[in-house]
Design a protein around this motif. Structure first.
Motif, PDB file in Angstrom:
ATOM      1  N   SER A  60      47.149  40.223  52.381  1.00  0.00           N
ATOM      2  CA  SER A  60      48.567  40.579  52.633  1.00  0.00           C
ATOM      3  C   SER A  60      48.803  42.037  52.280  1.00  0.00           C
ATOM      4  O   SER A  60      48.405  42.486  51.199  1.00  0.00           O
ATOM      5  N   LYS A  84      46.098  38.309  42.232  1.00  0.00           N
ATOM      6  CA  LYS A  84      47.096  37.690  43.125  1.00  0.00           C
ATOM      7  C   LYS A  84      48.228  37.054  42.308  1.00  0.00           C
ATOM      8  O   LYS A  84      49.413  37.233  42.612  1.00  0.00           O
ATOM      9  N   LEU A 112      51.328  34.698  49.876  1.00  0.00           N
ATOM     10  CA  LEU A 112      50.469  35.869  49.712  1.00  0.00           C
ATOM     11  C   LEU A 112      49.012  35.463  49.914  1.00  0.00           C
ATOM     12  O   LEU A 112      48.554  34.479  49.342  1.00  0.00           O
ATOM     13  N   THR A 113      48.314  36.243  50.726  1.00  0.00           N
ATOM     14  CA  THR A 113      46.867  36.035  50.847  1.00  0.00           C
ATOM     15  C   THR A 113      46.167  37.248  50.241  1.00  0.00           C
ATOM     16  O   THR A 113      46.826  38.232  49.877  1.00  0.00           O
ATOM     17  N   TYR A 114      44.869  37.208  50.168  1.00  0.00           N
ATOM     18  CA  TYR A 114      44.143  38.346  49.616  1.00  0.00           C
ATOM     19  C   TYR A 114      44.250  39.577  50.511  1.00  0.00           C
ATOM     20  O   TYR A 114      43.981  40.690  50.067  1.00  0.00           O
ATOM     21  N   SER A 171      46.193  45.708  49.188  1.00  0.00           N
ATOM     22  CA  SER A 171      45.969  44.250  49.267  1.00  0.00           C
ATOM     23  C   SER A 171      45.166  43.833  48.043  1.00  0.00           C
ATOM     24  O   SER A 171      44.567  44.670  47.354  1.00  0.00           O
ATOM     25  N   VAL A 172      45.161  42.534  47.788  1.00  0.00           N
ATOM     26  CA  VAL A 172      44.391  42.027  46.654  1.00  0.00           C
ATOM     27  C   VAL A 172      42.916  42.362  46.851  1.00  0.00           C
ATOM     28  O   VAL A 172      42.240  42.795  45.910  1.00  0.00           O
ATOM     29  N   ASN A 173      42.435  42.211  48.064  1.00  0.00           N
ATOM     30  CA  ASN A 173      41.027  42.533  48.332  1.00  0.00           C
ATOM     31  C   ASN A 173      40.723  43.994  48.010  1.00  0.00           C
ATOM     32  O   ASN A 173      39.715  44.318  47.388  1.00  0.00           O
ATOM     33  N   HIS A 190      40.143  38.008  41.881  1.00  0.00           N
ATOM     34  CA  HIS A 190      41.086  37.898  43.000  1.00  0.00           C
ATOM     35  C   HIS A 190      42.286  37.027  42.614  1.00  0.00           C
ATOM     36  O   HIS A 190      43.439  37.379  42.873  1.00  0.00           O
ATOM     37  N   GLU A 191      42.011  35.905  41.983  1.00  0.00           N
ATOM     38  CA  GLU A 191      43.101  34.989  41.622  1.00  0.00           C
ATOM     39  C   GLU A 191      43.991  35.587  40.542  1.00  0.00           C
ATOM     40  O   GLU A 191      45.222  35.458  40.597  1.00  0.00           O
TER      41      GLU A 191
END
Lengths: 80, 415
Positions: free
Chosen positions: A27, A9, A23-25, A67-69, A5-6
């Motif tokens: 977004s 991102k 930015l969040t996971y 999204s990152v997720n 994830h990091e």
């Protein structure tokens, strides 16, 4: 959250964010206008090189990259 | 009838939405020929107003140059009004080939093919020369016509941050496995007036075995010591694989464009580029006019030299007045106002003062970067520029933006 994830991102921020947008996971990247659909290709290639995987074109949709997720979920399906 | 009231309603709603968002474009009717002094009817039905035009692409003042007009007349008499054909059926005259050879010589390339416009050149070139085995890596601020051409092409597409050479190099490394790699940029970027770093780009292309594409529409005729374009300015003539440019700006102002570059690439366009294959040849009087433009520009640099000194005078005048402009040395000089409504208000007030300049705001430029884009011409005399500066000072004073920083303007008017 885990390393993937990091890493993703950080790549998105470095590659696409040109102001101080946070930015969040979760977004929305494509639908939120952070990553344009043209630029998705470099994200796909980055993921493939980084994780030594091949993501089929029909799986690399704007929805799956939004999204990152979601990207992590997609990548996890192909990482051995 | 398919165009029902429901259909009409759908379109009306979209158009109303554009108006509500301030994005509705309105034409202003010019009753004179294109020049520094024009007569404008605006709004529609209003009495004609004499204004100084500082927003045309008429960089070299060729649009109404008497020798060019005379040459176009002669071309009309000798070669007719139109050809009623695409080039490869029965639409190629001797003057079309003459013009292609003259452009090749002027730009220092191997060969040239004419298109009905540079929009068409950009829309057609990529699809003609690239396949899905290739990659196109474009600057993020390239012109809309290039983006359309890229969309029509099956090759992979990626972007690099505007003028960021480190980022470009990363992308060249990322895509190094591709059969052909094309790096794509504008020579002069039309909204900011800055130039691509072509010397660095050529170095990178040589290092990574990539080809370089440059759209020099806002450069041809006046950038570089003899006006050949950005490749002359950066000392890389002969090293650009594809140059596209227009005859609708510095090189005459009428219409038409071209792809100029490596002879095999030009030949590929002649065989495969759809806008070339499926639209009419450039009209003979226009071809004759562009030939005359190139004769004039090849014989003397007077006009590009005058444009250069006009531009320096204009940039200094705006800075001395306390306005914020984008740095650079091209005749595209954006006066930064940041706020969309302020840009529209200043444009309207300048018009009242007899100066025709247009406000640009999102989505044409990024949010918070609204501006008045001014464009200088060799057709301007000092009195035009002095009057325009006086108007900018007066209107700037009214809105209290002279000598103010970006932050102060944003604090007062918002983004």
């Amino acid at each position: 959250m885990d390393n993937m994830h990091e890493i993703i991102k950080a790549y998105v921020i470095k590659e696409y964010v040109e102001d101080d947008t946070e930015l969040t996971y979760d977004s929305p990247l494509i639908s939120g206008g952070i990553v344009d659909s043209f630029s998705m290709v470099s994200l796909k290639r980055f993921l493939e090189n980084k994780y030594n995987i091949s993501i089929p074109d029909d799986k690399a949709t704007p929805e799956a990259f939004d999204s990152v997720n979601k990207i992590c979920k997609l990548v996890s399906e192909y990482v051995k | 009838m398919a165009f029902t009231e429901k259909t009409r309603g759908i379109y009306s709603e979209i158009l109303t939405g554009l108006k509500d968002a301030g994005l509705f474009k309105q034409e202003r009717y010019i009753h004179s020929s294109q020049a520094a002094d024009i007569e404008v009817e605006f709004p529609t039905g209003a009495p004609l107003k004499k204004v100084i035009n500082i927003c045309a692409n008429n960089y070299l003042g060729m649009s109404s140059h008497p020798e060019v007009v005379k040459a176009a007349h002669e071309g009309l008499d000798s070669h007719g009004y139109g050809m009623s054909s695409v080039r490869f059926i029965c639409g190629t005259q001797d003057i079309h080939r003459t013009l292609e050879q003259m452009v090749t010589k002027f730009l220092g390339t191997e060969d040239t093919i004419l298109f009905p416009s540079c929009m068409d050149a950009n829309a057609g070139v990529f699809e003609a020369v690239l396949t899905k085995d290739d990659v196109m890596i474009s600057d993020r601020l390239v012109h809309a016509s290039i983006i359309d051409g890229i969309r029509l092409c099956s090759a992979m597409h990626d972007t690099f941050k505007h003028s960021d050479m480190e980022h470009l190099e990363e992308k060249l490394q990322l895509h190094n496995d591709k059969r052909l790699k094309y790096v794509i940029t504008d020579g002069v970027f039309s909204m900011d007036g800055d130039t691509a770093k072509l010397d660095k780009m050529v170095e990178l292309c040589e290092k990574y075995d990539a080809l370089l594409f440059v759209d020099d529409s806002h450069s041809s005729g006046f950038i570089g010591k003899t006006g050949r374009g950005t490749h002359e300015q950066y000392g890389v003539m002969g090293k650009i694989d594809i140059i596209t440019t227009t005859f609708g700006k510095g090189l005459g102002g009428a219409s038409g464009g071209c792809v100029s570059g490596r002879k095999e690439i030009v030949e590929m366009c002649r065989q495969k580029a759809r806008p070339y294959l499926f639209s009419n040849t450039i009209a003979p009087p226009v071809v004759a006019g562009v030939i005359k433009v190139l004769e004039i520009l090849s014989a003397s640099t007077d006009r590009r030299d005058k444009l250069e000194s006009n531009t320096a005078f204009w940039r200094k005048g705006l800075i001395d007045a306390g306005l914020i402009i984008k740095a650079g040395d091209t005749p595209i000089v954006p006066v930064m106002l940041f706020n969309a409504k302020l840009a529209q208000d200043v444009s309207r007030d300048l018009y009242e003062e007899g100066i025709y300049a247009i406000g640009f705001f999102f989505p044409v430029v990024p949010q918070g970067q609204a501006r008045i884009r001014t464009q200088i011409s060799a057709g301007h005399e000092l009195h035009h520029l002095e009057k325009a500066l006086e108007a900018f000072r007066k209107v700037g004073k009214k809105y209290d933006i002279l000598g103010k920083s970006k932050q102060e303007i944003i604090e007062r008017y918002g983004m």
